[in-house]
Design a protein around this motif. Structure first.
Motif, short mmCIF file in Angstrom:
data_model
loop_
_atom_site.label_atom_id
_atom_site.label_comp_id
_atom_site.label_asym_id
_atom_site.label_seq_id
_atom_site.Cartn_x
_atom_site.Cartn_y
_atom_site.Cartn_z
N LYS A 1 35.80 -0.53 5.01
CA LYS A 1 37.15 -1.11 5.08
C LYS A 1 37.39 -2.01 3.87
CE LYS A 1 40.17 -3.77 8.09
NZ LYS A 1 40.25 -4.50 9.36
N ARG A 2 36.40 -2.84 3.51
CA ARG A 2 36.53 -3.73 2.36
C ARG A 2 36.71 -2.93 1.07
NH1 ARG A 2 31.63 -6.03 0.77
NH2 ARG A 2 31.95 -5.71 -1.43
N PRO B 1 26.33 -6.49 6.43
CA PRO B 1 27.60 -6.12 7.04
C PRO B 1 27.52 -4.73 7.68
CG PRO B 1 27.76 -6.02 4.64
CD PRO B 1 26.42 -6.59 4.98
N SER C 1 32.80 -2.20 8.30
CA SER C 1 33.50 -3.27 7.60
C SER C 1 33.33 -3.16 6.09
CB SER C 1 33.03 -4.64 8.10
OG SER C 1 31.67 -4.84 7.77
#
Length: 170
Positions: A12-13, A5, A9
């Motif tokens: 953000k996760r 990833p 991202s």
């Protein structure tokens, strides 16, 4: 082909997961505190098990930490030393619940080396304050209004912050 990833991202996760965890923590905390007294505390004038005059609200004009504990409570073992340290700077009204006779409470306080005295409650104060678990802590301002409630382990910095904020806002 790279299936890892993107760093953005992943960050953000992690942020979303942290917000969910914080939300769950506060939701569970609010549920456990739902029955705790949150308006005006009762006026209390009593003798502690060691003979000290204990009162609420405090005559000092400072906010008071009201601390419900039980001698058998594991979580109280983590919170009581913080309360003992705070007792040197702020009034503390400690209330022992489900802890046996006055002699038992005196022996417990002496064994642990706590400098605060305690009222040995037979259920009246515990019921009035809506205590359903230990430790339960209340910060009460000089007018007798409950400003903060906490159930469960609490740290000295967290308790001091609540007392300081209450003192500022009086």
């Amino acid at each position: 082909m790279n299936d890892a990833p993107a760093p953005r991202s992943k960050t953000k996760r992690l942020l979303v997961e942290a917000l969910i965890a914080i939300g769950l923590f506060y939701g569970i905390s609010a549920y456990f505190q739902k029955d705790m007294l949150k308006d005006t505390a009762p006026v209390i004038a009593a003798k502690g098990v060691n003979g000290t005059s204990l009162s609420l609200p405090s005559a000092t004009g400072k906010p008071t930490l009201v601390y419900f504990f039980a001698s058998w409570c594991g979580a109280c073992k983590l919170t009581s030393p913080a309360v003992d340290n705070i007792a040197g700077d702020y009034p503390v009204l400690a209330i022992a619940a489900d802890s046996g006779s006055d002699t038992d409470v005196i022996a417990f306080l002496k064994e642990k080396g706590y400098g605060f005295d305690a009222i040995n409650d037979k259920g009246t104060l515990t019921t009035h304050f809506g205590v359903s678990g230990f430790p339960s802590l209340y910060v009460v301002d000089a007018r007798g209004e409950v400003r903060f409630v906490t159930r469960g382990v609490s740290t000295e910095p967290a308790l001091r912050a609540r007392l300081f904020l209450t003192e500022l806002l009086q």
